[in-house]
Write an enzyme that holds these catalytic residues in place. Structure first.
Site, PDB file in Angstrom:
ATOM      1  CG  ASP A   4      72.864  14.105  45.604  1.00 42.75           C
ATOM      2  OD1 ASP A   4      72.711  13.595  46.641  1.00 42.75           O
ATOM      3  OD2 ASP A   4      72.039  13.642  44.707  1.00 42.75           O
TER       4      ASP A   4
ATOM      5  CG  ASP B 204      73.281   3.183  43.509  1.00 41.34           C
ATOM      6  OD1 ASP B 204      72.786   3.075  44.533  1.00 41.34           O
ATOM      7  OD2 ASP B 204      74.251   4.039  43.248  1.00 41.34           O
TER       8      ASP B 204
END
Length: 244
Positions: free
Chosen positions: A133, A11
């Site tokens: 998500d 990330d």
């Protein structure tokens, strides 16, 4: 049946490798200054795929850390899947034209299903993954800052009918918590769509990976592993050893 794939995660924020807790930008830990160095280490340990997320891009709604992604895809012998800030046809072409193997559409899949279907038709379901998500079963968007009224399963089924082959399912409540993945919800999505689902969020041990791998026949095709690697819960080598 295709083998179960482990995707080590990188990330990126401000060009660094970070992890957030439940997607909270205020709860950030920096684990390295160079996404490329991190990716190289993962590749040396045997990773075939690397999952890269542009956190700045997710928030800004445009590509931000793309040069790091391209460097990894072009200079290392790994497949890269990337998400975060991918909103336009130009964004998708930018990555796929530069050797990235798969692009993840998240917020745009919720906000603009017509565009998403068009991209699935153009590039095919192996190149365009759908990132779902979810918070309590509903899809969250805009870097998880907003929760929609769309159910993950409903959107998954609709996009599967239009060519989606790969879904990445994240249970936000588990992400960065090392609390174990929500296997039940992942299997449910795989059964509802009849497609491959990659699990993301909550993997904390080799046992968690085994539990997911045992559901391979039910459509769980792989797992994205982040915080567990960065906090040395287990090594990537150990995780890959069991990959089959």
């Amino acid at each position: 049946m295709a083998k179960f794939i482990i995707y080590p995660a990188i990330d990126m924020r401000d060009g660094k490798c970070v992890r957030l807790v439940q997607g909270d930008y205020n709860q950030e830990t920096v684990y390295g200054d160079s996404p490329f160095t991190m990716a190289k280490s993962f590749a040396e340990q045997g990773a075939e795929w690397i999952h890269m997320v542009d956190l700045d891009g997710a928030k800004a709604k445009e590509r931000m850390n793309h040069e790091h992604v391209v460097k990894v895809a072009t200079e290392l012998d790994v497949n890269v899947q990337v998400g975060g800030g991918i909103r336009t046809a130009e964004d998708i072409a930018y990555y796929l034209d530069r050797g990235i193997s798969r692009v993840i559409l998240g917020s745009v899949a919720v906000n603009n299903p017509a565009f998403t279907k068009e991209m699935l038709q153009k590039y095919g379901g192996e190149k365009i993954a759908i990132g779902l998500d979810a918070r309590d079963g509903y899809v969250a968007t805009e870097g998880w800052l907003e929760t929609s009224s769309v159910k993950a399963e409903t959107l998954g089924q609709e996009l599967a009918r239009h060519g989606a082959e790969v879904f990445i399912f994240t249970d936000i409540s588990r992400d960065g918590m090392l609390s174990g993945p929500n296997t039940e919800a992942i299997v449910q999505l795989a059964k509802a769509t009849g497609k491959q689902v990659i699990a993301s969020g909550g993997v904390s041990s080799l046992q968690d990976l085994d539990a997911l791998r045992n559901e391979k026949q039910n459509g769980i095709a792989g797992a994205i592993v982040g915080k567990a690697l960065y906090t040395n819960q287990f090594t990537l080598e150990d995780a890959l050893k069991e990959e089959s």
